[in-house]
Every structure is written in C-alpha cells, then in structure tokens.
Design an enzyme around this catalytic site. Structure first.
Site, short mmCIF file in Angstrom:
data_model
loop_
_atom_site.label_atom_id
_atom_site.label_comp_id
_atom_site.label_asym_id
_atom_site.label_seq_id
_atom_site.Cartn_x
_atom_site.Cartn_y
_atom_site.Cartn_z
N SER A 228 -4.40 -0.13 14.27
CA SER A 228 -5.16 1.12 14.42
C SER A 228 -5.53 1.28 15.89
O SER A 228 -5.56 0.29 16.64
CB SER A 228 -6.44 1.04 13.59
N GLY B 18 0.82 -1.22 0.00
CA GLY B 18 0.00 0.00 0.00
C GLY B 18 0.85 1.25 0.00
O GLY B 18 0.62 2.19 0.79
N ASN C 65 1.24 -2.64 5.47
CA ASN C 65 0.53 -1.37 5.68
C ASN C 65 -0.82 -1.29 4.97
O ASN C 65 -1.73 -0.64 5.47
CB ASN C 65 1.43 -0.23 5.18
N LYS D 60 -8.51 -5.31 12.91
CA LYS D 60 -7.31 -4.72 13.51
C LYS D 60 -6.92 -5.42 14.82
O LYS D 60 -5.74 -5.48 15.14
CB LYS D 60 -7.49 -3.21 13.69
N TYR E 102 -13.94 -3.46 11.10
CA TYR E 102 -12.57 -2.92 11.11
C TYR E 102 -11.90 -3.24 12.45
O TYR E 102 -10.72 -3.64 12.48
CB TYR E 102 -12.64 -1.41 10.88
N ARG F 40 0.02 5.82 -1.54
CA ARG F 40 -0.47 7.06 -0.91
C ARG F 40 -0.43 6.90 0.60
O ARG F 40 -0.13 5.81 1.12
CB ARG F 40 -1.88 7.41 -1.39
N THR G 83 -2.81 -1.15 -5.86
CA THR G 83 -3.74 -1.95 -6.66
C THR G 83 -3.60 -1.71 -8.16
O THR G 83 -4.05 -2.53 -8.95
CB THR G 83 -5.21 -1.67 -6.25
N1 LIG Z 1 -5.36 7.28 8.21
C1 LIG Z 1 -5.72 6.93 9.44
O1 LIG Z 1 -6.30 7.74 10.18
C2 LIG Z 1 -5.41 5.54 9.96
C3 LIG Z 1 -5.61 5.32 11.32
C4 LIG Z 1 -5.32 4.07 11.85
C5 LIG Z 1 -4.84 3.07 11.03
N2 LIG Z 1 -4.65 3.30 9.71
C6 LIG Z 1 -4.10 2.20 8.91
O2 LIG Z 1 -2.92 2.63 8.27
C7 LIG Z 1 -2.77 1.91 7.02
C8 LIG Z 1 -2.58 2.93 5.89
O3 LIG Z 1 -3.73 3.77 5.88
P1 LIG Z 1 -3.81 5.13 5.05
O4 LIG Z 1 -4.59 6.06 5.88
O5 LIG Z 1 -2.49 5.49 4.53
O6 LIG Z 1 -4.77 4.62 3.86
P2 LIG Z 1 -4.97 5.09 2.34
O7 LIG Z 1 -4.49 6.48 2.15
O8 LIG Z 1 -6.38 4.76 2.01
O9 LIG Z 1 -3.99 4.09 1.54
C9 LIG Z 1 -4.28 2.71 1.57
C10 LIG Z 1 -3.24 1.92 0.81
O10 LIG Z 1 -3.64 0.54 0.82
C11 LIG Z 1 -3.80 0.08 -0.53
N3 LIG Z 1 -4.96 -0.80 -0.67
C12 LIG Z 1 -6.26 -0.48 -0.45
N4 LIG Z 1 -7.06 -1.51 -0.78
C13 LIG Z 1 -6.24 -2.50 -1.23
C14 LIG Z 1 -6.48 -3.81 -1.74
N5 LIG Z 1 -7.72 -4.30 -1.89
N6 LIG Z 1 -5.42 -4.55 -2.12
C15 LIG Z 1 -4.16 -4.06 -2.00
N7 LIG Z 1 -3.86 -2.83 -1.54
C16 LIG Z 1 -4.91 -2.04 -1.16
C17 LIG Z 1 -4.04 1.34 -1.35
O11 LIG Z 1 -3.68 1.11 -2.71
P3 LIG Z 1 -4.43 1.93 -3.92
O12 LIG Z 1 -3.89 3.34 -3.85
O13 LIG Z 1 -4.01 1.22 -5.13
O14 LIG Z 1 -5.90 1.86 -3.63
C18 LIG Z 1 -3.14 2.36 -0.65
O15 LIG Z 1 -1.81 2.23 -1.09
C19 LIG Z 1 -4.00 1.04 6.88
O16 LIG Z 1 -3.72 -0.26 7.33
C20 LIG Z 1 -5.01 1.71 7.81
O17 LIG Z 1 -5.98 0.80 8.25
C21 LIG Z 1 -4.91 4.53 9.14
#
Ligand SMILES: NC(=O)c1ccc[n+]([C@@H]2O[C@H](COP(=O)([O-])OP(=O)(O)OC[C@H]3O[C@@H](n4cnc5c(N)ncnc54)[C@H](OP(=O)(O)O)[C@@H]3O)[C@@H](O)[C@H]2O)c1
Length: 244
Positions: free
Chosen positions: A137, A14, A85, A154, A150, A17, A39
């Site tokens: 998370s 991932g 991630n 997690k 979720y 972004r 993806t």
């Molecule tokens: N942001 C928050 O507030 C937060 C808080 C707690 C935990 N987290 C965790 O931190 C991690 C990163 O989150 P983020 O906020 O950076 O999320 P994000 O901006 O939505 O990025 C998600 C990443 O995961 C990839 N992904 C999504 N669906 C997928 C699939 N079906 N198969 C393979 N790859 C996939 C996406 O690829 P594409 O670009 O190709 O879709 C992207 O690279 C996640 O595990 C999330 O649960 C985030």
C-alpha cells in the site's frame, strides 16, 4: 490487454472482491488456471471466472485452516504464480488499536503471505520458475494518523518481498511488491466517508481514484513471463500521490 497465463496455475488470495477479483478475472482472460481464496464457502468462486478454478474458503486468522491450506499448496504439482492480495485495514489511532486489531492486521497482511511464500516456493523450485507479487500500500511507504498497525504490516510485507526475493532468485522465482494508492473497492468505501473519498481523490496528482484494473495490470506484468529480470522491487501505483 491480456497477459498470457496459458498453461500456468495462478494463486490469488482474496479473490472474492476488489483488487483480487479483478486480478483473477484478468488471469482468466489470459488463459490461466486459478487457485483462489476468500473467507466464505458461499462465495462460489469456482463458477465466477469462466476457467478451471479451485476455491479455498479460509479465514487466514484461523490457524488450523490456514495450516491445512499451506499443506495443500506444498503438495501441488505446480503453482507458477502467487498473488498475495488478501488484506485488512482498520483505521484507528494507536491509542484505540487493540491487540486483536494488531494481530488480525499482522496475520492477514504479513504472516500468512510469508507462510504462503514458503509453501508455493516448493512447487516453484521443482519447476525452476515462479512469480510472486505481494500487495502492500502507499501506507507501506508513508503514513498518517490512524494507520500505525496497517503501516507496520505493509512495511512488513515489503520486507517479506526483499527477504524472500534474495533467497528465491537462484531458482528463477521473482518476488515483487505492488503498492496501490486509493482504489475504488469495498475496503476503500468502508474506511472513507463520501466526503473523505472526494477529498482523497482531490489530493492525488491525477485527481481521481484508481480502478482495480489499473492495479491489476501492474501486478500481472510483474507476475507474467514478460518479467524476466525484476525482483525485490516495490512498484507504487498511486496516481502520483506519494511524490506530491
Ligand atoms: N482499496 C485500496 O484503496 C487499497 C489501497 C492500498 C492497498 N490495498 C491493498 O490491496 C489488497 C486488496 O484490497 P481491496 O481494496 O481489494 O480489499 P477488499 O475489497 O476489502 O477485499 C479484501 C479481500 O481480502 C479477503 N480477506 C479479508 N480478510 C481476510 C481474512 N481474515 N482471511 C482471508 N482473506 C481475507 C476478502 O475476502 P472476503 O470477501 O471473504 O472477506 C477479500 O477477498 C489488500 O491487501 C489491501 O490492503 C488496497
């Protein structure tokens, strides 16, 4: 501050972004060679980080593509570090959560990270070195309405961390979890309206959202050679939200 990843091959799932992209940039600053996933083939991640990068475009919901990727990982000469991630979050009440929501959430957040851990353990064992960090998370430590699938996923990934850490420790492979709080990424912006974003930030003791760099630094410490004795742990990086 750049952690030293020179001579190391680092997998970041991932990485297109958000938090994963930041982690990949910071690994590149530390001189690592990158294996990254997203993806879409169109993301062109080979050219983004300024270091040798192999991009695997895979949607982890697709079984055959994922199995092909896992076979490639098992056959790698080396994978020194793995950051699981990639994640999906759908905020829905339990009564509105479909089987598809459940399957996608569980597959991307728990099942595939477990399968990736199995795969990268092979080259890591051969070199008697490995660092794995799974991204959970705050909702893997606590919960609120609309988080049931979720939160289950997690909590699950934290179980993967401890369950695999105990088996991999004899091979000098350390496995840990980082649990971010509210972090300014696409996922957060998609799931929270502007008013909800302001409200969420006001509830954090530090009174602001996290930036992806603030998550990356914790992840990369645990993933670096500086971490020699921490395994099976979960580090909350949430500005104090979970203690408030
Ligand atoms: N942001 C928050 O507030 C937060 C808080 C707690 C935990 N987290 C965790 O931190 C991690 C990163 O989150 P983020 O906020 O950076 O999320 P994000 O901006 O939505 O990025 C998600 C990443 O995961 C990839 N992904 C999504 N669906 C997928 C699939 N079906 N198969 C393979 N790859 C996939 C996406 O690829 P594409 O670009 O190709 O879709 C992207 O690279 C996640 O595990 C999330 O649960 C985030």
């Amino acid at each position: 501050m750049a952690f030293d990843f020179s001579g190391q091959t680092v997998l970041v799932t991932g990485a297109s972004r958000g938090i994963g992209e930041q982690i990949a940039r910071d690994v590149a600053d530390g001189g690592g060679t990158l294996l990254v996933t997203s993806t879409e083939a169109s993301h062109k991640l080979e050219d983004r980080f300024g270091v040798a990068t192999h991009h695997f475009p895979i949607d982890f919901r697709h079984e055959a593509d994922t199995q092909h990727f896992l076979a490639e990982l098992r056959a790698m000469d080396r994978v020194d570090v793995c950051i699981n991630n990639a994640g999906v979050a759908r905020h829905k009440l339990m009564e509105d959560t479909t089987v598809e929501d459940w399957d996608d959430t569980a597959t991307v957040n728990v099942k595939v990270p477990y399968l990736i851990t199995q795969a990268v353990a092979e080259p890591m064992k051969r070199h008697e070195y490995g660092r794995i960090v799974n991204i959970a998370s705050i909702w893997g430590h606590m919960t609120k309405p609309t988080r049931s699938a979720y939160t289950a996923a997690k909590h699950g990934i934290r179980g993967v961390t401890v369950g695999t850490a105990i088996e991999l420790a004899p091979f000098n492979i350390l496995v840990n979890t980082v649990s971010p709080g509210f972090t300014r990424t696409d996922m957060f912006k998609k799931n929270y309206s502007p008013a909800e974003q302001t409200q969420a930030a006001s509830r954090v003791p530090l009174k602001r959202l996290a930036e992806p760099q603030e998550i990356s630094v914790a992840v990369l410490f645990l993933a670096s050679k500086l971490n020699t004795y921490i395994t099976g742990q979960s580090l909350l990086v949430d500005g104090g939200y979970s203690i408030g």
